[in-house]
Design an enzyme around this catalytic site. Structure first.
Site, short mmCIF file in Angstrom:
data_model
loop_
_atom_site.label_atom_id
_atom_site.label_comp_id
_atom_site.label_asym_id
_atom_site.label_seq_id
_atom_site.Cartn_x
_atom_site.Cartn_y
_atom_site.Cartn_z
CD GLU A 185 -19.60 -8.70 32.15
OE1 GLU A 185 -18.85 -8.68 33.21
OE2 GLU A 185 -20.44 -8.20 31.97
CG HIS B 84 -23.95 -39.97 28.61
ND1 HIS B 84 -23.93 -41.05 28.22
CD2 HIS B 84 -23.13 -39.49 29.59
CE1 HIS B 84 -22.81 -41.70 28.99
NE2 HIS B 84 -22.43 -40.84 29.95
CE LYS C 48 -25.60 -3.01 34.16
NZ LYS C 48 -24.22 -2.63 35.01
O1 PA5 Z 1 -17.51 -7.57 35.57
C1 PA5 Z 1 -18.16 -6.65 35.76
O2 PA5 Z 1 -17.86 -5.44 35.62
C2 PA5 Z 1 -19.63 -6.96 35.85
O3 PA5 Z 1 -19.92 -8.30 35.72
C3 PA5 Z 1 -19.97 -6.51 37.22
O4 PA5 Z 1 -19.40 -7.25 38.22
C4 PA5 Z 1 -21.56 -6.54 37.52
O5 PA5 Z 1 -22.57 -6.18 36.43
C5 PA5 Z 1 -22.20 -6.08 38.80
O6 PA5 Z 1 -21.59 -4.53 38.65
P1 PA5 Z 1 -21.74 -3.77 40.11
O7 PA5 Z 1 -21.02 -4.46 41.19
O8 PA5 Z 1 -21.66 -2.52 39.78
O9 PA5 Z 1 -23.47 -4.14 40.30
#
Ligand code: PA5
Length: 428
Positions: free
Chosen positions: A284, A305, A419
């Site tokens: 990310e 393997h 999203k």
């Molecule tokens: O690192 C990030 O920003 C994301 O992976 C969030 O942790 C994840 O989408 C969860 O977000 P939220 O805590 O707002 O539900």
């Protein structure tokens, strides 16, 4: 301690090149060590004490203690950065079925939309004494939002509205709708640090609370992270000696050499969830603007393997970073006795699996290093201190690596785009 072993980098990225690049780009390290102004809103994790001071640890331990008295099962509702680090730590420290001590257990929800899996979670709660913790920074994400409702309703059915309210903790942004819900219904509210994105929250109460509930020594974990921070952010030290900086440079040089995948490989399956945390952190943070090594992982020796063949002989797009534990812990020794049956494994008589596993590791690293760069991150032991060090090491390396690549490590525009499409499909 934690070290970067560069003895198996091979010919495509050399230690000399890393040292030269270190000199040429040392301004990047200095900027990141200080914390750049333009990222001020996302750098709350950089100084561990900002969100894991002794006073905060007191409060976390006090709350965890109360929850441990009230319940034996902690349902951690969160996805991505909101549950991976706690799960990584528990798995690495040897949790079985989410429990380290056999009495208190963490179960995971909020990370799936699968009815099959969610039914399993509900089954897991039956007969247990349960508290739930909904971790959601913006409380818009579908998985934790829907799981929170499911488990909240289950709790109400089991304990009644007032009893359920006493068993609900939420970790969110002050002023968010989740905060409002907590005030309105009497749920305990804990703070998700505003200046820390989900994937950088390993060393904040987001994860320290579930860890403490399970019996992890969070003080030792935070102490390890603080020591690692002191080493990696020491601006008086020679940049060429900074292991996080050198690791970030190896990644950048690998990218320049045309490599496109980094495999995090390990011979201790207890790092399975740590590798998921790593994949999220780098995926990310760096995967944007058409750039970034694809972070993947391999659990050896099993995957020698399967994936091992590709790693060595497939398209030459990979670098492979090994995670190696140097000292055996109390449970890391198991001697294979001799056999009265001639099974043709007599050469293993009296050998310790610790040594057999190491032999497999050193042989595969030597073989893989013939074709791909194989840096090794060595940690002395697997304990809370070293996990704290590892979390900090990777978060700081990721910041450096993204800066070297020229991408913003703290946003996730692709995730936001999917999203929006999904929300439209669901009629939100
Ligand atoms: O690192 C990030 O920003 C994301 O992976 C969030 O942790 C994840 O989408 C969860 O977000 P939220 O805590 O707002 O539900």
């Amino acid at each position: 301690m934690l070290r970067l072993n560069e003895n198996h980098l091979g010919a495509r990225v050399t230690s000399d090149e890393v040292s030269r690049a270190s000199g040429a780009h040392s301004d990047v390290l200095a900027r990141c060590q200080a914390g750049e102004e333009r990222h001020a809103g996302s750098l709350g994790w950089l100084h561990v004490d900002d969100w894991a001071s002794d006073e905060r640890l007191d409060r976390i331990e006090e709350l965890a203690g109360r929850l441990r008295e009230a319940a034996d099962t902690f349902a951690l509702i969160g996805v991505g950065g909101s549950n991976n680090a706690a799960r990584a730590a528990l798995c690495a420290l040897g949790a079985r079925d989410g429990s380290l001590d056999g009495t208190h257990r963490v179960v995971y929800a909020g990370n799936t939309l699968s009815a099959f899996e969610l039914r399993r979670v509900l089954e897991d709660l039956e007969g247990r004494n349960v508290v739930i913790d909904c971790v959601a920074k913006n409380f818009e994400t579908l998985e934790p939002g829907s799981s929170f409702r499911l488990l909240r309703q289950w709790l109400v059915g089991r304990y009644g509205p007032e009893g359920a309210a006493r068993r609900i903790v939420c970790c969110g942004t002050p002023g968010s709708h989740l905060d409002d819900l907590c005030h309105e219904h009497g749920y305990e509210f804990t703070t998700f640090p505003e200046p820390v994105g989900g994937r950088y929250t390993a060393l904040t109460e987001v994860h320290l609370l579930p860890m403490a509930f399970a019996g992890v020594d969070v003080r030792a974990l935070v102490a390890g992270a603080r020591s690692e921070e002191a080493l990696l952010r020491d601006r008086t030290a020679d940049p060429a000696d900074n292991p996080a900086w050198r690791y970030a440079l190896v990644r950048r040089l690998a990218w320049d050499a045309g490599l496109r995948v980094e495999l995090l490989s390990f011979f201790e399956p207890r790092f399975r969830w740590f590798s998921k945390w790593y994949e999220q952190l780098f995926g990310e943070s760096e995967g944007k603007d058409g750039l970034g090594l694809f972070p993947a992982s391999a659990e050896y020796s099993e995957e020698l393997h399967s994936l091992g063949q590709y790693v060595q002989d497939g398209t030459h797009q990979l670098m492979e970073t090994f995670l190696d534990v140097m000292e055996p812990g109390p449970l890391d020794s198991l001697v294979l006795g001799g056999s009265d049956i001639d099974d043709r494994f007599g050469y293993l008589d009296g050998c310790d699996f610790w040594e057999i596993n190491k032999a497999s590791f050193t042989a595969s690293r030597a073989a893989h290093a013939r074709t791909l760069p194989c840096p090794t991150i060595e940690l002395d032991r697997v304990d809370e201190e070293h996990l704290g060090r590892l979390f900090y090491f990777f978060m700081f390396s990721c910041y450096l690596s993204a800066e070297l690549l020229g991408v913003n490590p703290f946003d996730q525009p692709g995730v936001e785009a999917y999203k929006q499409l999904m929300f439209r499909t669901l009629g939100r």
